[in-house]
Motif scaffolding. Structure first.
Motif, PDB file in Angstrom:
ATOM      1  N   ILE A  68      -7.233  -7.766  15.638  1.00  0.00           N
ATOM      2  CA  ILE A  68      -8.309  -8.401  15.585  1.00  0.00           C
ATOM      3  C   ILE A  68      -8.298  -9.583  14.822  1.00  0.00           C
ATOM      4  N   ALA A  69      -7.463  -9.703  13.723  1.00  0.00           N
ATOM      5  CA  ALA A  69      -7.386 -10.959  12.709  1.00  0.00           C
ATOM      6  C   ALA A  69      -6.658 -11.992  13.806  1.00  0.00           C
ATOM      7  N   ILE A  70      -5.606 -11.683  14.459  1.00  0.00           N
ATOM      8  CA  ILE A  70      -4.736 -12.655  15.262  1.00  0.00           C
ATOM      9  C   ILE A  70      -5.891 -12.895  16.259  1.00  0.00           C
ATOM     10  N   GLU A  71      -6.520 -12.353  16.962  1.00  0.00           N
ATOM     11  CA  GLU A  71      -7.598 -12.729  17.948  1.00  0.00           C
ATOM     12  C   GLU A  71      -8.534 -13.801  17.362  1.00  0.00           C
ATOM     13  N   ARG A  72      -9.021 -13.510  15.927  1.00  0.00           N
ATOM     14  CA  ARG A  72      -9.808 -14.371  15.112  1.00  0.00           C
ATOM     15  C   ARG A  72      -9.041 -15.705  14.617  1.00  0.00           C
ATOM     16  N   ASN A  73      -7.718 -15.841  15.163  1.00  0.00           N
ATOM     17  CA  ASN A  73      -6.927 -17.058  14.995  1.00  0.00           C
ATOM     18  C   ASN A  73      -6.301 -17.186  13.197  1.00  0.00           C
ATOM     19  N   CYS A  74      -6.343 -15.956  12.889  1.00  0.00           N
ATOM     20  CA  CYS A  74      -5.521 -15.642  11.557  1.00  0.00           C
ATOM     21  C   CYS A  74      -4.207 -15.715  11.691  1.00  0.00           C
ATOM     22  N   THR A  75      -3.526 -16.190  10.654  1.00  0.00           N
ATOM     23  CA  THR A  75      -1.988 -16.281  10.654  1.00  0.00           C
ATOM     24  C   THR A  75      -1.489 -15.652   9.398  1.00  0.00           C
ATOM     25  N   HIS A  76      -2.487 -15.187   8.380  1.00  0.00           N
ATOM     26  CA  HIS A  76      -1.780 -14.517   7.204  1.00  0.00           C
ATOM     27  C   HIS A  76      -2.670 -13.495   6.909  1.00  0.00           C
ATOM     28  N   ALA A  77      -2.332 -12.523   6.208  1.00  0.00           N
ATOM     29  CA  ALA A  77      -2.903 -11.469   5.583  1.00  0.00           C
ATOM     30  C   ALA A  77      -2.632 -11.254   4.108  1.00  0.00           C
ATOM     31  N   CYS A  78      -3.657 -11.014   3.352  1.00  0.00           N
ATOM     32  CA  CYS A  78      -3.410 -10.294   1.886  1.00  0.00           C
ATOM     33  C   CYS A  78      -4.402  -9.516   1.467  1.00  0.00           C
ATOM     34  N   LEU A  79      -3.986  -8.783   0.379  1.00  0.00           N
ATOM     35  CA  LEU A  79      -4.813  -7.758  -0.368  1.00  0.00           C
ATOM     36  C   LEU A  79      -4.307  -7.472  -1.799  1.00  0.00           C
ATOM     37  N   ASN A  80      -5.077  -6.792  -2.548  1.00  0.00           N
ATOM     38  CA  ASN A  80      -4.698  -6.503  -3.786  1.00  0.00           C
ATOM     39  C   ASN A  80      -4.575  -4.873  -3.990  1.00  0.00           C
ATOM     40  N   THR A  81      -3.818  -4.218  -4.662  1.00  0.00           N
ATOM     41  CA  THR A  81      -3.540  -2.809  -4.614  1.00  0.00           C
ATOM     42  C   THR A  81      -3.120  -2.486  -6.088  1.00  0.00           C
ATOM     43  N   HIS A  82      -2.995  -1.572  -6.503  1.00  0.00           N
ATOM     44  CA  HIS A  82      -2.391  -0.958  -7.559  1.00  0.00           C
ATOM     45  C   HIS A  82      -0.947  -0.359  -7.468  1.00  0.00           C
ATOM     46  N   ASP A  83      -0.067  -0.116  -8.494  1.00  0.00           N
ATOM     47  CA  ASP A  83       1.314   0.502  -8.391  1.00  0.00           C
ATOM     48  C   ASP A  83       0.898   1.839  -8.254  1.00  0.00           C
ATOM     49  N   PHE A  84      -0.032   2.415  -8.530  1.00  0.00           N
ATOM     50  CA  PHE A  84      -0.592   4.100  -8.123  1.00  0.00           C
ATOM     51  C   PHE A  84      -1.168   4.060  -7.048  1.00  0.00           C
ATOM     52  N   GLN A  85      -1.256   3.197  -6.078  1.00  0.00           N
ATOM     53  CA  GLN A  85      -2.014   3.240  -4.763  1.00  0.00           C
ATOM     54  C   GLN A  85      -1.245   3.222  -3.428  1.00  0.00           C
ATOM     55  N   SER A  86       0.239   3.503  -3.751  1.00  0.00           N
ATOM     56  CA  SER A  86       1.156   3.710  -2.583  1.00  0.00           C
ATOM     57  C   SER A  86       1.450   2.237  -2.107  1.00  0.00           C
ATOM     58  N   PRO A  87       1.749   1.069  -2.849  1.00  0.00           N
ATOM     59  CA  PRO A  87       2.074  -0.186  -2.350  1.00  0.00           C
ATOM     60  C   PRO A  87       3.297  -0.027  -1.179  1.00  0.00           C
ATOM     61  N   PRO A 112      -0.336  -7.504 -15.067  1.00  0.00           N
ATOM     62  CA  PRO A 112       0.237  -6.535 -15.699  1.00  0.00           C
ATOM     63  C   PRO A 112      -0.927  -5.571 -16.535  1.00  0.00           C
ATOM     64  N   ASP A 113      -0.925  -4.319 -16.741  1.00  0.00           N
ATOM     65  CA  ASP A 113      -1.627  -3.661 -17.618  1.00  0.00           C
ATOM     66  C   ASP A 113      -3.115  -3.693 -17.031  1.00  0.00           C
ATOM     67  N   LEU A 114      -3.327  -3.556 -15.518  1.00  0.00           N
ATOM     68  CA  LEU A 114      -4.606  -3.408 -15.151  1.00  0.00           C
ATOM     69  C   LEU A 114      -4.692  -2.508 -14.104  1.00  0.00           C
ATOM     70  N   PRO A 115      -5.203  -1.378 -14.529  1.00  0.00           N
ATOM     71  CA  PRO A 115      -5.745  -0.959 -15.564  1.00  0.00           C
ATOM     72  C   PRO A 115      -4.565  -0.621 -16.650  1.00  0.00           C
ATOM     73  N   SER A 116      -4.959  -0.313 -18.053  1.00  0.00           N
ATOM     74  CA  SER A 116      -3.915  -0.201 -18.904  1.00  0.00           C
ATOM     75  C   SER A 116      -2.929   0.862 -18.457  1.00  0.00           C
ATOM     76  N   GLY A 117      -1.605   0.588 -18.549  1.00  0.00           N
ATOM     77  CA  GLY A 117      -0.361   1.471 -18.117  1.00  0.00           C
ATOM     78  C   GLY A 117      -0.021   1.126 -16.600  1.00  0.00           C
TER      79      GLY A 117
END
Length: 135
Positions: free
Chosen positions: A85-104, A119-124
């Protein structure tokens, strides 16, 4: 002039609009469009994707499935559909934020790579900024 911590929803909208107007001087065609999916099992929401497209980016805010439904392909299907859908909307890039405990690793498997780390967001733990070129 004063700084006030009590900001209403209306005031927050005005503040956001100030930034939007400023940005439009340099990057026109700001036209955010929501992109949302839910996944249901027996009528109950068990996950979904919340994102927005604007300029030439797909920004994924949330991608989640209840743990008992992970590994069944729904995450991949949502991610692939959002990218299409993003490509259909003329997007050429994607990005997101995740945490190292959220299965990157899930995102790495589908072509995302890490471009930033808080780093350290959340603590540890660490918050990761991931990027993918769509086309």
């Amino acid at each position: 002039m004063e700084i006030n911590e009590n900001v209403s929803d209306c005031d927050a909208t005005i503040i956001s609009k100030l930034l939007e107007d400023y940005n439009n001087q340099y990057a026109t065609d700001y036209n955010p469009k929501p992109l949302r999916f839910s996944v249901k099992s027996e009528g109950k929401i068990i996950g979904g994707l919340l994102a927005v497209t604007f300029w030439n980016y797909l920004y994924i805010d949330t991608l989640i499935l209840n743990s008992e439904f992970r590994g069944c392909g729904f995450g991949k299907k949502m991610l692939n559909r959002a990218e299409k859908i993003a490509i259909e909307r003329n997007c050429t890039h994607a990005c997101l934020n995740t945490h190292d405990f959220q299965s990157p690793e899930f995102y790495f498997k589908y072509g995302c790579w890490q471009v930033g780390n808080l780093p350290d967001l959340p603590s540890g733990s660490n918050r990761l900024l991931l990027y993918k070129r769509l086309i």
